[in-house]
Every structure is written in structure tokens, then in C-alpha cells.
Design a protein around this motif. Structure first.
Motif, PDB file in Angstrom:
ATOM      1  N   PHE A   1      14.674  -3.993 -38.940  1.00  0.00           N
ATOM      2  CA  PHE A   1      15.717  -3.320 -38.179  1.00  0.00           C
ATOM      3  C   PHE A   1      17.072  -3.795 -38.684  1.00  0.00           C
ATOM      4  O   PHE A   1      17.317  -5.006 -38.727  1.00  0.00           O
ATOM      5  CB  PHE A   1      15.549  -3.662 -36.695  1.00  0.00           C
ATOM      6  CG  PHE A   1      16.611  -3.083 -35.814  1.00  0.00           C
ATOM      7  CD1 PHE A   1      16.501  -1.789 -35.360  1.00  0.00           C
ATOM      8  CD2 PHE A   1      17.700  -3.840 -35.428  1.00  0.00           C
ATOM      9  CE1 PHE A   1      17.477  -1.245 -34.527  1.00  0.00           C
ATOM     10  CE2 PHE A   1      18.681  -3.315 -34.598  1.00  0.00           C
ATOM     11  CZ  PHE A   1      18.558  -2.013 -34.146  1.00  0.00           C
ATOM     12  N   ILE A   2      17.937  -2.864 -39.068  1.00  0.00           N
ATOM     13  CA  ILE A   2      19.275  -3.202 -39.560  1.00  0.00           C
ATOM     14  C   ILE A   2      20.292  -2.362 -38.793  1.00  0.00           C
ATOM     15  O   ILE A   2      20.153  -1.141 -38.692  1.00  0.00           O
ATOM     16  CB  ILE A   2      19.410  -2.908 -41.069  1.00  0.00           C
ATOM     17  CG1 ILE A   2      18.361  -3.678 -41.864  1.00  0.00           C
ATOM     18  CG2 ILE A   2      20.817  -3.254 -41.552  1.00  0.00           C
ATOM     19  CD1 ILE A   2      18.266  -3.261 -43.315  1.00  0.00           C
ATOM     20  N   CYS A   3      21.309  -3.037 -38.242  1.00  0.00           N
ATOM     21  CA  CYS A   3      22.389  -2.339 -37.551  1.00  0.00           C
ATOM     22  C   CYS A   3      23.694  -3.076 -37.847  1.00  0.00           C
ATOM     23  O   CYS A   3      23.697  -4.085 -38.547  1.00  0.00           O
ATOM     24  CB  CYS A   3      22.127  -2.253 -36.060  1.00  0.00           C
ATOM     25  SG  CYS A   3      22.150  -3.846 -35.228  1.00  0.00           S
ATOM     26  N   GLU A   4      24.784  -2.569 -37.306  1.00  0.00           N
ATOM     27  CA  GLU A   4      26.093  -3.168 -37.564  1.00  0.00           C
ATOM     28  C   GLU A   4      26.178  -4.603 -37.057  1.00  0.00           C
ATOM     29  O   GLU A   4      26.904  -5.409 -37.602  1.00  0.00           O
ATOM     30  CB  GLU A   4      27.175  -2.308 -36.923  1.00  0.00           C
ATOM     31  CG  GLU A   4      27.297  -0.943 -37.552  1.00  0.00           C
ATOM     32  CD  GLU A   4      28.260  -0.034 -36.816  1.00  0.00           C
ATOM     33  OE1 GLU A   4      28.869  -0.463 -35.812  1.00  0.00           O
ATOM     34  OE2 GLU A   4      28.392   1.121 -37.241  1.00  0.00           O
ATOM     35  N   GLY A   5      25.409  -4.936 -36.035  1.00  0.00           N
ATOM     36  CA  GLY A   5      25.451  -6.274 -35.452  1.00  0.00           C
ATOM     37  C   GLY A   5      24.568  -7.284 -36.149  1.00  0.00           C
ATOM     38  O   GLY A   5      24.577  -8.459 -35.818  1.00  0.00           O
ATOM     39  N   GLY A   6      23.753  -6.856 -37.119  1.00  0.00           N
ATOM     40  CA  GLY A   6      22.857  -7.765 -37.821  1.00  0.00           C
ATOM     41  C   GLY A   6      21.534  -7.104 -38.145  1.00  0.00           C
ATOM     42  O   GLY A   6      21.426  -5.886 -38.162  1.00  0.00           O
ATOM     43  N   SER A   7      20.530  -7.952 -38.388  1.00  0.00           N
ATOM     44  CA  SER A   7      19.217  -7.412 -38.724  1.00  0.00           C
ATOM     45  C   SER A   7      18.132  -8.400 -38.315  1.00  0.00           C
ATOM     46  O   SER A   7      18.400  -9.581 -38.110  1.00  0.00           O
ATOM     47  CB  SER A   7      19.122  -7.139 -40.220  1.00  0.00           C
ATOM     48  OG  SER A   7      19.182  -8.348 -40.942  1.00  0.00           O
ATOM     49  N   PHE A   8      16.914  -7.882 -38.179  1.00  0.00           N
ATOM     50  CA  PHE A   8      15.773  -8.754 -37.934  1.00  0.00           C
ATOM     51  C   PHE A   8      14.503  -8.075 -38.423  1.00  0.00           C
ATOM     52  O   PHE A   8      14.461  -6.867 -38.602  1.00  0.00           O
ATOM     53  CB  PHE A   8      15.660  -9.184 -36.471  1.00  0.00           C
ATOM     54  CG  PHE A   8      15.412  -8.066 -35.501  1.00  0.00           C
ATOM     55  CD1 PHE A   8      14.127  -7.618 -35.245  1.00  0.00           C
ATOM     56  CD2 PHE A   8      16.463  -7.477 -34.818  1.00  0.00           C
ATOM     57  CE1 PHE A   8      13.896  -6.595 -34.343  1.00  0.00           C
ATOM     58  CE2 PHE A   8      16.244  -6.466 -33.910  1.00  0.00           C
ATOM     59  CZ  PHE A   8      14.956  -6.021 -33.673  1.00  0.00           C
ATOM     60  N   THR A   9      13.479  -8.880 -38.652  1.00  0.00           N
ATOM     61  CA  THR A   9      12.180  -8.406 -39.127  1.00  0.00           C
ATOM     62  C   THR A   9      11.106  -8.928 -38.184  1.00  0.00           C
ATOM     63  O   THR A   9      11.145 -10.083 -37.771  1.00  0.00           O
ATOM     64  CB  THR A   9      11.913  -8.914 -40.558  1.00  0.00           C
ATOM     65  OG1 THR A   9      12.986  -8.488 -41.406  1.00  0.00           O
ATOM     66  CG2 THR A   9      10.594  -8.386 -41.096  1.00  0.00           C
ATOM     67  N   ARG A  10      10.137  -8.069 -37.868  1.00  0.00           N
ATOM     68  CA  ARG A  10       9.021  -8.453 -37.008  1.00  0.00           C
ATOM     69  C   ARG A  10       7.703  -8.072 -37.684  1.00  0.00           C
ATOM     70  O   ARG A  10       7.613  -7.042 -38.336  1.00  0.00           O
ATOM     71  CB  ARG A  10       9.076  -7.743 -35.654  1.00  0.00           C
ATOM     72  CG  ARG A  10      10.283  -8.102 -34.825  1.00  0.00           C
ATOM     73  CD  ARG A  10      10.197  -9.536 -34.324  1.00  0.00           C
ATOM     74  NE  ARG A  10      11.291  -9.870 -33.439  1.00  0.00           N
ATOM     75  CZ  ARG A  10      12.400 -10.479 -33.814  1.00  0.00           C
ATOM     76  NH1 ARG A  10      12.574 -10.821 -35.070  1.00  0.00           N
ATOM     77  NH2 ARG A  10      13.336 -10.757 -32.941  1.00  0.00           N
ATOM     78  N   LYS A  11       6.694  -8.905 -37.481  1.00  0.00           N
ATOM     79  CA  LYS A  11       5.367  -8.646 -38.033  1.00  0.00           C
ATOM     80  C   LYS A  11       4.589  -7.780 -37.053  1.00  0.00           C
ATOM     81  O   LYS A  11       4.659  -7.981 -35.842  1.00  0.00           O
ATOM     82  CB  LYS A  11       4.641  -9.953 -38.289  1.00  0.00           C
ATOM     83  CG  LYS A  11       3.277  -9.767 -38.927  1.00  0.00           C
ATOM     84  CD  LYS A  11       2.684 -11.048 -39.473  1.00  0.00           C
ATOM     85  CE  LYS A  11       2.451 -12.070 -38.417  1.00  0.00           C
ATOM     86  NZ  LYS A  11       1.644 -13.210 -38.899  1.00  0.00           N
ATOM     87  N   MET A  12       3.810  -6.836 -37.603  1.00  0.00           N
ATOM     88  CA  MET A  12       2.961  -5.969 -36.785  1.00  0.00           C
ATOM     89  C   MET A  12       1.565  -5.959 -37.370  1.00  0.00           C
ATOM     90  O   MET A  12       1.386  -6.149 -38.573  1.00  0.00           O
ATOM     91  CB  MET A  12       3.481  -4.526 -36.804  1.00  0.00           C
ATOM     92  CG  MET A  12       4.911  -4.343 -36.391  1.00  0.00           C
ATOM     93  SD  MET A  12       5.410  -2.614 -36.361  1.00  0.00           S
ATOM     94  CE  MET A  12       5.326  -2.162 -38.091  1.00  0.00           C
ATOM     95  N   VAL A  13       0.563  -5.762 -36.522  1.00  0.00           N
ATOM     96  CA  VAL A  13      -0.815  -5.622 -36.969  1.00  0.00           C
ATOM     97  C   VAL A  13      -1.273  -4.220 -36.590  1.00  0.00           C
ATOM     98  O   VAL A  13      -1.214  -3.829 -35.426  1.00  0.00           O
ATOM     99  CB  VAL A  13      -1.736  -6.671 -36.311  1.00  0.00           C
ATOM    100  CG1 VAL A  13      -3.173  -6.455 -36.733  1.00  0.00           C
ATOM    101  CG2 VAL A  13      -1.276  -8.073 -36.653  1.00  0.00           C
ATOM    102  N   LEU A  14      -1.738  -3.462 -37.581  1.00  0.00           N
ATOM    103  CA  LEU A  14      -2.265  -2.121 -37.345  1.00  0.00           C
ATOM    104  C   LEU A  14      -3.791  -2.192 -37.397  1.00  0.00           C
ATOM    105  O   LEU A  14      -4.358  -2.615 -38.402  1.00  0.00           O
ATOM    106  CB  LEU A  14      -1.756  -1.145 -38.409  1.00  0.00           C
ATOM    107  CG  LEU A  14      -2.311   0.270 -38.314  1.00  0.00           C
ATOM    108  CD1 LEU A  14      -1.854   0.944 -37.022  1.00  0.00           C
ATOM    109  CD2 LEU A  14      -1.853   1.086 -39.517  1.00  0.00           C
ATOM    110  N   LEU A  15      -4.418  -1.835 -36.282  1.00  0.00           N
ATOM    111  CA  LEU A  15      -5.880  -1.804 -36.203  1.00  0.00           C
ATOM    112  C   LEU A  15      -6.328  -0.374 -35.976  1.00  0.00           C
ATOM    113  O   LEU A  15      -5.826   0.291 -35.083  1.00  0.00           O
ATOM    114  CB  LEU A  15      -6.383  -2.684 -35.048  1.00  0.00           C
ATOM    115  CG  LEU A  15      -6.074  -4.163 -35.143  1.00  0.00           C
ATOM    116  CD1 LEU A  15      -6.501  -4.868 -33.875  1.00  0.00           C
ATOM    117  CD2 LEU A  15      -6.752  -4.764 -36.347  1.00  0.00           C
ATOM    118  N   ARG A  16      -7.251   0.062 -36.758  1.00  0.00           N
ATOM    119  CA  ARG A  16      -7.774   1.430 -36.596  1.00  0.00           C
ATOM    120  C   ARG A  16      -9.120   1.381 -35.938  1.00  0.00           C
ATOM    121  O   ARG A  16      -9.895   0.532 -36.072  1.00  0.00           O
ATOM    122  CB  ARG A  16      -7.887   2.103 -37.957  1.00  0.00           C
ATOM    123  CG  ARG A  16      -6.520   2.286 -38.589  1.00  0.00           C
ATOM    124  CD  ARG A  16      -6.400   3.712 -39.052  1.00  0.00           C
ATOM    125  NE  ARG A  16      -5.110   3.914 -39.635  1.00  0.00           N
ATOM    126  CZ  ARG A  16      -4.164   4.650 -39.065  1.00  0.00           C
ATOM    127  NH1 ARG A  16      -4.381   5.236 -37.931  1.00  0.00           N
ATOM    128  NH2 ARG A  16      -3.007   4.813 -39.636  1.00  0.00           N
TER     129      ARG A  16
END
Length: 66
Positions: free
Chosen positions: A51-66
Motif C-alpha cells: 500500500f502506497i499513499c501520500e502519507g507513506g507506505s506499508f507491506t503486509r503478508k497474506m496467505v491464499l488458500l484454495r
């Protein structure tokens, strides 16, 4: 402000861009349905949301399970 939200695979390759536009202030919701930019289903595994916006950015880990 302008917001950019993208999904990346574990190798760092961009899988999909979910948002790339300006938003009004407030709370917003976005869903990723496990597909790439062309609409093809992606494999189960670890993905990262950046996620990137004018106030900064951050990254999050996700797990996709089918």
C-alpha cells in the motif's frame, strides 16, 4: 490523496494492481479474489500486499488458500 495498492508473489513479481487512483479521506474497502491482472486464478501460497499513499507506505503478508 492518490493511493496505489498492489499484490506481489513471494518472488517479488507484481501479480495484480488493485487500486491506482485518488480517494477522498475516509475508510474504504478493497477485496482481492485471488486472480492476476489478466483475471487468471493464482496458486495457493504466500503473497504480499503493498500500500502506497501520500502519507507513506506499508507491506503486509497474506496467505491464499484454495
Amino acid at each position: 490523496g492518490r493511493v496505489h495498492l498492489a499484490v506481489y508473489d513471494a518472488a517479488g513479481r507484481q501479480v495484480a494492481v488493485l487500486i491506482d487512483r485518488a480517494f477522498e479521506a475516509g475508510e474504504h474497502t478493497v477485496a482481492w479474489h485471488g486472480v492476476d491482472s489478466q483475471g487468471n486464478a493464482v496458486a495457493s501460497g504466500i503473497y504480499f500486499c503493498r500500500f502506497i499513499c501520500e502519507g507513506g507506505s506499508f507491506t503486509r503478508k497474506m496467505v491464499l488458500l484454495r
